[in-house]
Design a protein around this motif. Sequence first.
Motif, short mmCIF file in Angstrom:
data_model
loop_
_atom_site.label_atom_id
_atom_site.label_comp_id
_atom_site.label_asym_id
_atom_site.label_seq_id
_atom_site.Cartn_x
_atom_site.Cartn_y
_atom_site.Cartn_z
N LEU A 30 0.84 -1.19 0.00
CA LEU A 30 0.00 0.00 0.00
C LEU A 30 0.88 1.25 0.00
O LEU A 30 1.80 1.35 0.80
CB LEU A 30 -0.85 -0.04 1.28
N VAL A 31 0.60 2.20 -0.90
CA VAL A 31 1.39 3.44 -0.88
C VAL A 31 0.57 4.68 -0.58
O VAL A 31 1.12 5.75 -0.34
CB VAL A 31 2.19 3.66 -2.19
N GLY A 32 -0.73 4.56 -0.59
CA GLY A 32 -1.53 5.75 -0.29
C GLY A 32 -2.96 5.36 0.06
O GLY A 32 -3.46 4.34 -0.40
N HIS A 38 -7.74 3.42 -2.23
CA HIS A 38 -6.35 3.33 -1.80
C HIS A 38 -5.48 2.95 -2.99
O HIS A 38 -5.97 2.47 -4.01
CB HIS A 38 -6.16 2.40 -0.61
N VAL A 39 -4.18 3.20 -2.85
CA VAL A 39 -3.27 3.01 -3.96
C VAL A 39 -2.20 2.00 -3.55
O VAL A 39 -1.62 2.10 -2.47
CB VAL A 39 -2.61 4.34 -4.36
N ILE A 40 -2.01 1.02 -4.42
CA ILE A 40 -1.08 -0.06 -4.15
C ILE A 40 0.00 -0.05 -5.23
O ILE A 40 -0.32 0.13 -6.41
CB ILE A 40 -1.84 -1.41 -4.20
N VAL A 53 3.69 0.03 -11.50
CA VAL A 53 2.55 0.94 -11.65
C VAL A 53 1.94 1.23 -10.27
O VAL A 53 2.27 0.57 -9.28
CB VAL A 53 1.44 0.34 -12.56
N ALA A 54 1.08 2.23 -10.23
CA ALA A 54 0.27 2.47 -9.03
C ALA A 54 -1.14 2.01 -9.38
O ALA A 54 -1.68 2.41 -10.41
CB ALA A 54 0.29 3.95 -8.68
N ALA A 55 -1.70 1.12 -8.56
CA ALA A 55 -3.05 0.59 -8.81
C ALA A 55 -4.00 1.18 -7.78
O ALA A 55 -3.82 0.99 -6.57
CB ALA A 55 -3.04 -0.93 -8.72
N ILE A 92 -0.07 15.74 -16.02
CA ILE A 92 -1.19 15.00 -15.42
C ILE A 92 -0.75 13.55 -15.31
O ILE A 92 -0.11 13.03 -16.24
CB ILE A 92 -2.45 15.16 -16.30
N ILE A 93 -1.06 12.93 -14.19
CA ILE A 93 -0.60 11.56 -13.98
C ILE A 93 -1.04 10.67 -15.14
O ILE A 93 -2.16 10.77 -15.62
CB ILE A 93 -1.11 11.02 -12.61
N GLN A 94 -0.13 9.82 -15.59
CA GLN A 94 -0.43 9.04 -16.79
C GLN A 94 -1.27 7.81 -16.48
O GLN A 94 -0.95 7.01 -15.61
CB GLN A 94 0.89 8.62 -17.46
N LEU A 108 -4.95 1.85 -13.26
CA LEU A 108 -3.49 1.69 -13.26
C LEU A 108 -2.84 2.97 -13.77
O LEU A 108 -3.18 3.45 -14.85
CB LEU A 108 -3.09 0.50 -14.14
N MET A 109 -1.93 3.48 -12.96
CA MET A 109 -1.29 4.76 -13.31
C MET A 109 0.22 4.62 -13.23
O MET A 109 0.73 3.70 -12.58
CB MET A 109 -1.68 5.84 -12.28
N GLU A 110 0.89 5.57 -13.85
CA GLU A 110 2.34 5.60 -13.71
C GLU A 110 2.69 5.71 -12.22
O GLU A 110 1.96 6.33 -11.45
CB GLU A 110 2.96 6.76 -14.49
N TYR A 111 3.79 5.10 -11.84
CA TYR A 111 4.20 5.13 -10.45
C TYR A 111 5.12 6.33 -10.24
O TYR A 111 6.15 6.45 -10.91
CB TYR A 111 4.91 3.83 -10.08
N ALA A 112 4.72 7.21 -9.36
CA ALA A 112 5.53 8.41 -9.09
C ALA A 112 6.33 8.14 -7.83
O ALA A 112 5.82 8.22 -6.72
CB ALA A 112 4.61 9.62 -8.91
N SER A 113 7.62 7.81 -8.03
CA SER A 113 8.36 7.19 -6.92
C SER A 113 8.69 8.15 -5.78
O SER A 113 8.98 7.71 -4.68
CB SER A 113 9.63 6.53 -7.44
N VAL A 165 -0.54 16.27 -5.57
CA VAL A 165 0.51 16.41 -6.58
C VAL A 165 1.54 15.31 -6.31
O VAL A 165 1.99 15.14 -5.18
CB VAL A 165 1.18 17.80 -6.48
N LEU A 166 1.87 14.55 -7.34
CA LEU A 166 2.86 13.48 -7.17
C LEU A 166 4.14 13.86 -7.90
O LEU A 166 4.10 14.54 -8.92
CB LEU A 166 2.31 12.17 -7.75
N ILE A 167 5.26 13.40 -7.37
CA ILE A 167 6.55 13.72 -7.96
C ILE A 167 7.20 12.44 -8.50
O ILE A 167 7.32 11.45 -7.78
CB ILE A 167 7.49 14.41 -6.93
N1 ADE Z 1 0.27 7.49 -4.28
C1 ADE Z 1 -0.90 7.73 -4.86
N2 ADE Z 1 -0.79 7.61 -6.19
C2 ADE Z 1 0.50 7.30 -6.46
C3 ADE Z 1 1.23 7.08 -7.65
N3 ADE Z 1 0.66 7.16 -8.85
N4 ADE Z 1 2.54 6.82 -7.55
C4 ADE Z 1 3.11 6.76 -6.34
N5 ADE Z 1 2.47 6.95 -5.18
C5 ADE Z 1 1.17 7.22 -5.25
#
Ligand code: ADE
Length: 313
Positions: A30-32, A38-40, A53-55, A92-94, A108-113, A165-167
């Motif tokens: 889990l990352v968020g 929630h985001v995994i 990826v971020a799911a 914008i998040i991919q 499923l989105m790009e993973y913003a590490s 905002v994700l980096i």
């Molecule tokens: N937390 C929420 N969304 C995320 C993402 N796309 N990449 C990394 N952490 C996240």
Amino acid sequence: QVEAGLTQTVQPGWLSRWETTSRHLSLGHLVGMGMFGHVIQAKLKTPAGEITVAAKAVRRKDTQCYRNFYREAAILVAIHEDQNHENLRSNIIQLLGLVNETSQKYILMEYASKGNLLLLLRQARRQNGTIFLPYNLRYAVHISRALQELQRLALTHCDVAARNVLITADDVAKLADFGLARDVYATVQYVTGHKRERAKRENLDDEVFPLNWMSLESLETGEYTCQSDVWSFGVLLWEIATLGREPRYDGNNNPSCLQLARTLRRGVRLRRPPECSGEMYDVMSSCWQEQPSERPDPDVLEKRLLQVRNTMI
Ligand code: ADE
């Protein structure tokens, strides 16, 4: 109906071009965690190899969470199917795919590490306490570009804030969390004041009903426009300038929507943080003009921010 524009697209097959199967996905940690989802972190098998990826999944299997989930999916699909959208250059998040199976549904989105900007700002404050504004301003410039793209598509994000905002690994800021985003042509107001009031009584926090990021008109009528996103962007600038302090208006502890709106009508605004230059404060203040039409467009904001940054470095 608010959702008319979107529910019409939520038909069988509407996301077929984006659909992938959960068999290609292996879930990690889990990352968020948010109010609705929630985001995994996960690995996705693609023809080009495995990618991280971020799911995003629903938090609970209830109507509200699903509605939010589909809305976010629909908005991201609309953005990514636009002819002028450029994944690699976009702030914008991919979107990478969607899993829409009976028991497993993921965006499923790009993973913003590097994670979210709010945590990064606070970490910077804890680590050295120095404020290296020119660098963080780079993120603000990126988000002003995300708002330009949304304006072009007539979409409003409705929750512009550092926490959304994700980096990425290469230090690009991406606007994420489109669960509240709306088509500006949808006529009905989406979250009315009293729903927010109830949420406050039930002690839901800023993450869910972030009054202090909301524009005057959104507080009063629940109406959201590209100009109300610009207001919230001004608050995001304030968060950057303070390295992630919580925006609070003087003398207003836990106000209701209408109390806060009255305070803002009297002309009260977030104060200039001591560490913030007058020039930078002018930019954020311009986002908080009472008249939405007097607030700068996102492309003007980008130019002003670049000017401010140039005078600093
Ligand atoms: N937390 C929420 N969304 C995320 C993402 N796309 N990449 C990394 N952490 C996240």
